[in-house]
Motif scaffolding. Sequence first.
Motif, short mmCIF file in Angstrom:
data_model
loop_
_atom_site.label_atom_id
_atom_site.label_comp_id
_atom_site.label_asym_id
_atom_site.label_seq_id
_atom_site.Cartn_x
_atom_site.Cartn_y
_atom_site.Cartn_z
N GLY A 134 0.81 -1.21 0.00
CA GLY A 134 0.00 0.00 0.00
C GLY A 134 0.84 1.26 0.00
N PHE A 135 2.03 1.20 -0.61
CA PHE A 135 2.92 2.34 -0.66
C PHE A 135 2.63 3.19 -1.90
CE2 PHE A 135 6.88 1.30 2.08
CZ PHE A 135 6.08 0.83 3.09
N THR A 136 2.97 4.45 -1.82
CA THR A 136 2.96 5.31 -2.99
C THR A 136 4.37 5.32 -3.60
OG1 THR A 136 3.51 7.28 -1.67
CG2 THR A 136 1.17 6.79 -2.03
N MET A 137 4.46 5.87 -4.80
CA MET A 137 5.76 5.97 -5.46
C MET A 137 6.21 7.42 -5.50
SD MET A 137 5.66 3.26 -8.60
CE MET A 137 4.91 1.64 -8.44
N ALA A 138 7.50 7.63 -5.29
CA ALA A 138 8.05 8.97 -5.40
C ALA A 138 7.78 9.51 -6.80
CB ALA A 138 9.54 8.95 -5.11
N ALA A 139 7.60 10.83 -6.90
CA ALA A 139 7.24 11.45 -8.17
C ALA A 139 8.25 11.17 -9.27
CB ALA A 139 7.08 12.96 -7.97
N SER A 140 9.50 10.95 -8.90
CA SER A 140 10.55 10.75 -9.90
C SER A 140 10.54 9.35 -10.51
CB SER A 140 11.92 11.00 -9.25
OG SER A 140 12.12 10.11 -8.15
N LEU A 141 9.84 8.40 -9.90
CA LEU A 141 9.96 7.01 -10.33
C LEU A 141 9.37 6.76 -11.71
CD1 LEU A 141 9.43 4.54 -7.36
CD2 LEU A 141 11.52 5.43 -8.34
N GLU A 142 8.22 7.35 -12.01
CA GLU A 142 7.54 7.03 -13.27
C GLU A 142 8.41 7.34 -14.47
OE1 GLU A 142 3.44 8.03 -15.71
OE2 GLU A 142 3.45 8.12 -13.53
N ALA A 143 9.06 8.51 -14.47
CA ALA A 143 9.91 8.88 -15.60
C ALA A 143 11.09 7.92 -15.71
CB ALA A 143 10.40 10.31 -15.45
N LEU A 144 11.68 7.54 -14.59
CA LEU A 144 12.82 6.61 -14.61
C LEU A 144 12.38 5.25 -15.15
CD1 LEU A 144 14.49 7.38 -11.15
CD2 LEU A 144 15.21 8.18 -13.41
#
Length: 368
Positions: A134-144
Amino acid sequence: ALNVDLAVARGACDQARELAAQLAGSFVPLDEAQGTARVVVTPPEGAPRVELDLSDFRGPTLEQDLGRRDFTINAIAVALADWLRSPQTPAPLIDPLNGQRALAQRQLAACFPGTFDEDPVRILRAFRFAAQLGFTMAASLEALMALAAAGVGRVAGERIRDEFLAILATDQAGAAVASLGRLGALDTLFPELGQGRGVHQGDFHHLDVFEHQVEAVRQADQILASCAEFAEPLRQALVAYLAEAFVERRARKSLIKLSVLFHDVGKPANRQVHPDGEIWFIGHEHTGAQLMGPIAERLRLSNREARMVVELVRHHLRPGFLSREPELTRRAIYRFYRELADDGPACGLAWWADRLATRGPRSRLDQH
């Protein structure tokens, strides 16, 4: 199983062999070129199996090793002596990347920008952790992840299988699969699914073939989460049925969702537009079953698992046909279970997810 990661300066594989011999366990080489191996110890009946994963430092020091791991929540260490002294509350923790803060915030953050390029399977791991915890992802992860998505095609099928089926085992699989689709990773892993993008299905469907299959996984998430829509004692029986594993850690629940994701994979090749404008996909279930076989092989599924997912794709329309019979005879039921045996209930569940995904909310009985 109890899993412990042990990082050593060098010689992890040799140390793992020695440890396996001392503990009367099994030595399992994971990647000898990279210096990683596993020791599996099976204790007396009733106690959990112990897995000790040993790996060489990814750099000259422990801090540099931690900096090359996948996510900051997995970059927290403790000296072995301190852990053995107090396994429940070990201290001091070695946390150069503030992994404890990420844990407190329930957020996944990369240890370094090239984490997904170094090992593209970490894209799947990110969605598995997010779905399981149930964690969120840091904003930078999607682009990486998007930049590295094409690389998942070079990952071994066994690793893809383990991560992908673990995602499907959660109740957030549909959202994860949709995100993998947006990133391009899903099309790289399963180009057969990408063939369904933009394939219109006619007025009976509100989504194209690709989106319909993803929506069907979302519906399966809800149906299979706790089987709450079933009355007792059927509910408990179904929960036990879904938890049954043909191979350790790969339950029937995951395999049903895998078949749901691919149930219409044969449609693009069978699409026909009749003169009156109606769209038909006659025979798509058989084409889909033919496509599903090689997919199961790529994922290194066991023979029993492969047979199940192929047959669910082949027969996913049958419960619907049976439901429209003026009279459901014992003979028809017998034929269904003669061909599907223990996978009969799974086929019914897969059909239900497909049915609910067909026309969105309008397919639900309470919306009629």
